[in-house]
Design an enzyme around this catalytic site. Sequence first.
Site, PDB file in Angstrom:
ATOM      1  CB  SER A 228      -0.760   0.121   1.324  1.00 11.78           C
ATOM      2  OG  SER A 228      -1.473   1.226   1.264  1.00 11.78           O
ATOM      3  CE1 TYR A 241      -4.120  -2.741   5.535  1.00 10.98           C
ATOM      4  CE2 TYR A 241      -3.497  -0.457   5.111  1.00 10.98           C
ATOM      5  CZ  TYR A 241      -3.807  -1.503   4.540  1.00 10.98           C
ATOM      6  OH  TYR A 241      -3.943  -1.663   3.201  1.00 10.98           O
TER       7      TYR A 241
HETATM    8  P1  NAD Z   1     -11.180  -6.775   0.157  1.00 11.51           P
HETATM    9  O1  NAD Z   1     -11.955  -6.667   1.438  1.00 11.51           O
HETATM   10  O2  NAD Z   1     -11.842  -6.769  -1.006  1.00 11.51           O
HETATM   11  O3  NAD Z   1     -10.046  -7.911   0.382  1.00 11.51           O
HETATM   12  C1  NAD Z   1      -9.341  -8.233   1.594  1.00 11.51           C
HETATM   13  C2  NAD Z   1      -9.679  -9.620   1.690  1.00 11.51           C
HETATM   14  O4  NAD Z   1      -8.622 -10.119   2.739  1.00 11.51           O
HETATM   15  C3  NAD Z   1     -10.904 -10.094   1.846  1.00 11.51           C
HETATM   16  O5  NAD Z   1     -11.737 -10.028   0.696  1.00 11.51           O
HETATM   17  C4  NAD Z   1     -10.915 -11.302   2.833  1.00 11.51           C
HETATM   18  O6  NAD Z   1     -11.295 -12.435   1.904  1.00 11.51           O
HETATM   19  C5  NAD Z   1      -9.453 -11.452   2.973  1.00 11.51           C
HETATM   20  N1  NAD Z   1      -9.201 -11.516   4.509  1.00 11.51           N
HETATM   21  C6  NAD Z   1      -9.105 -10.700   5.636  1.00 11.51           C
HETATM   22  N2  NAD Z   1      -8.819 -11.305   6.556  1.00 11.51           N
HETATM   23  C7  NAD Z   1      -8.717 -12.755   6.531  1.00 11.51           C
HETATM   24  C8  NAD Z   1      -8.307 -13.875   7.123  1.00 11.51           C
HETATM   25  N3  NAD Z   1      -8.410 -13.871   8.607  1.00 11.51           N
HETATM   26  N4  NAD Z   1      -8.534 -15.074   6.511  1.00 11.51           N
HETATM   27  C9  NAD Z   1      -8.646 -15.206   4.985  1.00 11.51           C
HETATM   28  N5  NAD Z   1      -8.878 -14.040   4.323  1.00 11.51           N
HETATM   29  C10 NAD Z   1      -9.011 -12.967   4.902  1.00 11.51           C
HETATM   30  O7  NAD Z   1     -10.345  -5.135   0.269  1.00 11.51           O
HETATM   31  P2  NAD Z   1      -9.025  -4.860  -0.742  1.00 11.51           P
HETATM   32  O8  NAD Z   1      -9.109  -3.442  -0.722  1.00 11.51           O
HETATM   33  O9  NAD Z   1      -9.335  -5.467  -2.307  1.00 11.51           O
HETATM   34  O10 NAD Z   1      -8.029  -5.679  -0.136  1.00 11.51           O
HETATM   35  C11 NAD Z   1      -6.682  -5.981  -0.932  1.00 11.51           C
HETATM   36  C12 NAD Z   1      -5.494  -5.774  -0.614  1.00 11.51           C
HETATM   37  O11 NAD Z   1      -5.322  -4.294  -0.889  1.00 11.51           O
HETATM   38  C13 NAD Z   1      -5.060  -5.779   0.908  1.00 11.51           C
HETATM   39  O12 NAD Z   1      -3.824  -6.292   1.135  1.00 11.51           O
HETATM   40  C14 NAD Z   1      -5.189  -4.226   1.301  1.00 11.51           C
HETATM   41  O13 NAD Z   1      -4.187  -3.980   2.462  1.00 11.51           O
HETATM   42  C15 NAD Z   1      -4.580  -3.744   0.266  1.00 11.51           C
HETATM   43  N6  NAD Z   1      -4.818  -2.313  -0.038  1.00 11.51           N
HETATM   44  C16 NAD Z   1      -6.354  -1.917  -0.272  1.00 11.51           C
HETATM   45  C17 NAD Z   1      -6.333  -0.326  -0.361  1.00 11.51           C
HETATM   46  C18 NAD Z   1      -7.950   0.013  -0.275  1.00 11.51           C
HETATM   47  O14 NAD Z   1      -7.999   1.431  -0.510  1.00 11.51           O
HETATM   48  N7  NAD Z   1      -8.818  -0.645  -0.665  1.00 11.51           N
HETATM   49  C19 NAD Z   1      -5.221   0.455  -0.482  1.00 11.51           C
HETATM   50  C20 NAD Z   1      -4.102  -0.065  -0.297  1.00 11.51           C
HETATM   51  C21 NAD Z   1      -3.808  -1.359  -0.049  1.00 11.51           C
END
Ligand code: NAD
Length: 336
Positions: A228, A241
Amino acid sequence: MNIEDKMTRRKVIGGIGAGLATVAVAPVLGATEPAFASTGSTGQQIQDPRNKYPKPPFKGQSQPWPGLAAEMDPKPDHGETSYKGSGRLKGRKALITGGDSGMGRAAAIAYAREGADVAINYLPAEEADARDVVKLINAAGRKAVAIPGDLREESFCTRLVNEAVRALGGLDILVSNAARQQTHESILDISTEQFDWTMKTNIYAPFWIIKAALPHLKPGSVIIGTTSEQATDPSAELYDYAQTKAATTSFVRSLAKQLAPKGIRVNGVAPGPIWTPLQVSGGATQEKLKSFGGDTPLGRPGQPVELASIYVQLAAEDASYATGQIYGSTGGAGQP
Ligand code: NAD
Ligand code: MG
């Protein structure tokens, strides 16, 4: 960056086939402000990135963690109707954690349409989202393997990899993407249990999964971590985080050096604010959600599909010299 080079090269090649009319359009761009302009030489519509997807203000909305993409308003775009493959990952076998929604789902759809078989992991509470992804992978003519389970357990992480390897008949792309993000105004509000939950999901799980996967990864395989912009520009309210994302960026760079002699590439994707369930299930305050992405230079949040081609590029054979890199997609603010 490689992606830009590639896109430019494709445009040029496409432009030759498309004829002079396409070339003649170029000087017009910038002169006026068509929001949805002409068809580009790739055959894709050229669009103004500022207006391509929803912008704030958004409705306040909250879902119990971990949230469902299907219940978000507006619904995120993971490329369901738009991503077109061109055989870049033909015959590859991928495991994606958090493959039910967000960036993981966008990667799963794109990988399948590029010709890969895909296993996804998710939490049992996300079965509805996961089912949609399985249908989309199958619709692309590829094998889909759904493996629900909680990544905070080492025994499950090991079983996840073994089941994926067995069902896919091997493994050569591992996308470690799942994460936990909960906003807390003060460090004093973070209990040891919450802190541990974030660390287990975001740091321990990738460690366990990569250890389990490594014996199966042959030269040419890739590991991709989702990090991120928080790794280098942490928000005040994401104390726990943000440090896990710094750890992710760091493990990508360390492992890239360790695994290059084995022919395995390791890279990371660093998103900015992206419209996903993580944000509406405790990842952002209601106040931040309403103006989500509005403070980026593009003035809106990204949609998961806008990062799909990065996950493809980092996995593809033609990116063979890219390892230890973090590719950002942040709408203009923040650096990977
Ligand atoms: P999202 O909620 O769609 O995906 C996160 C997923 O993590 C969930 O769908 C879930 O299946 C999984 N998860 C969480 N805890 C878990 C556990 N204990 N066991 C199994 N699965 C688990 O959200 P996203 O934003 O697509 O996140 C994906 C990645 O992107 C993450 O690593 C997040 O840190 C990163 N990210 C997101 C953003 C944003 O703004 N959305 C920004 C920077 C980085
Ligand atoms: Mg989800």
